[in-house]
Enzyme design. Structure first.
Site, PDB file in Angstrom:
ATOM      1  N   VAL A  12       0.833  -1.201   0.000  1.00 45.10           N
ATOM      2  CA  VAL A  12       0.000   0.000   0.000  1.00 45.10           C
ATOM      3  C   VAL A  12       0.868   1.252   0.000  1.00 45.10           C
ATOM      4  CG1 VAL A  12      -1.781   1.292   1.254  1.00 45.10           C
ATOM      5  CG2 VAL A  12      -1.921  -1.201   1.103  1.00 45.10           C
ATOM      6  N   CYS A 128     -10.954  -2.731   2.762  1.00 50.97           N
ATOM      7  CA  CYS A 128     -11.054  -2.642   1.298  1.00 50.97           C
ATOM      8  C   CYS A 128     -12.377  -3.180   0.757  1.00 50.97           C
ATOM      9  CB  CYS A 128      -9.877  -3.375   0.646  1.00 50.97           C
ATOM     10  SG  CYS A 128      -9.649  -5.081   1.219  1.00 50.97           S
ATOM     11  N   HIS A 240     -10.459  -7.149  -5.940  1.00 45.05           N
ATOM     12  CA  HIS A 240     -11.482  -7.951  -5.264  1.00 45.05           C
ATOM     13  C   HIS A 240     -12.789  -7.876  -6.047  1.00 45.05           C
ATOM     14  CE1 HIS A 240      -8.735  -8.516  -2.106  1.00 45.05           C
ATOM     15  NE2 HIS A 240      -9.243  -7.749  -1.165  1.00 45.05           N
TER      16      HIS A 240
END
Length: 336
Positions: A12, A128, A240
């Site tokens: 990240v 997330c 995702h």
């Protein structure tokens, strides 16, 4: 504008560097911090090399306006006071503060103004999976209240970090080479497999990841919405996916939903089944928006709607969301 990144060497942290550069974020000075393992490493930003400093309890954050932190909950809790004591706004990507009553939990497309009320100088970045889901839910909530959500997530290896992506690559190689498969980052081999567990189980049989989706969604949306989630790790590398079923207070037609999604902030409609057009993680890694497709009326409930979303969880699900929070604060002249 002086900006710091804490955890600069992680997946990240590296995404923060890319996003700040991509969006031409208005900063004059960038400072990078890391653990003893990463201190001394150098990264290039806007053509200049910046060396990672060791994160310590000292005055290094004096003069910092915004600190993006992504070094784990333990580090965030330990260093929060050090980071914020001279007035820096800490935008934290860990789970450390998300459910604290005096810390706003923010997704700019949904509840940007919550970022203005931060008594401890900290703003939390949600999980997330929650981020990409609420961006989509907001478009429907604008039409009619959402009472409940059922969601199954299909979470890529990158959700567990850069080393997990490397492990998935290596596992595929090991399987194809007929070698023993090494498992370190996950409970089981992920290559050619699905693992219906992300994070640890709680007393009610749901994992912490699944409970995050329940609790965080209610806080972000200021709603009594109920979320029942099943979170699954899948052998995709990045981005995702989520299969979402919602029940609304009044029926919403597919046409109405399509229009809402097409106009929704941070959303891209990708819904043309006749041409086999729908969001897929392979093709959407590195993209900013959340993509929506497979929009259908639920067959068991006239107030039900079903759809599928894909979002890059390192980008929108982490770094980009945090940077958008900072951009909002700058836009409304609440910082700097």
């Amino acid at each position: 504008m002086k900006v710091a990144i804490v955890g600069a060497s992680g997946a990240v942290g590296q995404e923060f560097l890319r996003v700040l550069e991509e969006r031409d974020f208005p900063l004059d000075e960038l400072v990078l911090f890391g653990s003893s393992r990463s201190a001394g490493r150098k990264y290039t930003f806007r053509g200049k090399e910046i060396e990672v400093k060791l994160l310590q309890h000292n005055d290094d954050f004096k003069g910092v306006d915004i600190a993006f932190t992504s070094a784990g909950a333990g580090t965030s809790k330990e260093f929060a006071e050090t980071i914020t004591k001279y007035g820096a706004v800490m935008i934290d990507n860990s789970s450390a503060f998300r459910m604290d009553n005096d810390i706003p939990l923010v997704v700019p497309e949904v509840n940007a103004a919550d970022a203005l009320d931060r008594p401890r100088g900290i703003i939390a970045n949600p999980n997330c999976t929650t981020i990409q889901m609420v961006v989509a839910l907001k478009a429907i909530e604008n039409l009619t209240h959402i009472k409940r959500v059922h969601v199954s997530t299909y979470q890529a290896a990158s959700g567990a970090g850069a080393a997990a992506m490397d492990e998935l690559y290596e596992q595929y190689r090991q399987v194809l080479a007929n070698e023993p498969v090494k498992v370190e980052k996950f409970a089981y081999q992920l290559a050619f497999n699905l693992i219906p567990q992300i994070d640890v189980f709680t007393d009610n049989g749901y994992t912490k990841e699944e409970m995050k989706m329940f609790n965080e969604t209610r806080k972000i949306m200021h709603s009594d919405i109920k979320v029942s989630a099943t979170c699954v790790r899948v052998p995709a590398l990045r981005s995702h996916s989520e299969s979402i079923w919602i029940e609304t207070e009044r029926p919403v037609s597919v046409e109405e939903a399509r229009e809402a999604f097409s106009k929704g902030e941070g959303l891209v409609l990708m819904d043309n089944p006749a041409e086999k057009e729908y969001p897929m993680p392979l093709f959407l890694a590195g993209k900013d928006p959340v993509y929506v497709g497979r929009i259908r009326k639920d067959l068991t409930d006239e107030n039900g709607l079903t759809f599928w979303i894909v979002g890059d969880q390192i980008k929108k699900g982490a770094a980009l969301n945090a940077v958008q929070i900072a951009e909002y604060l700058i836009k409304v002249k609440n910082i700097g």
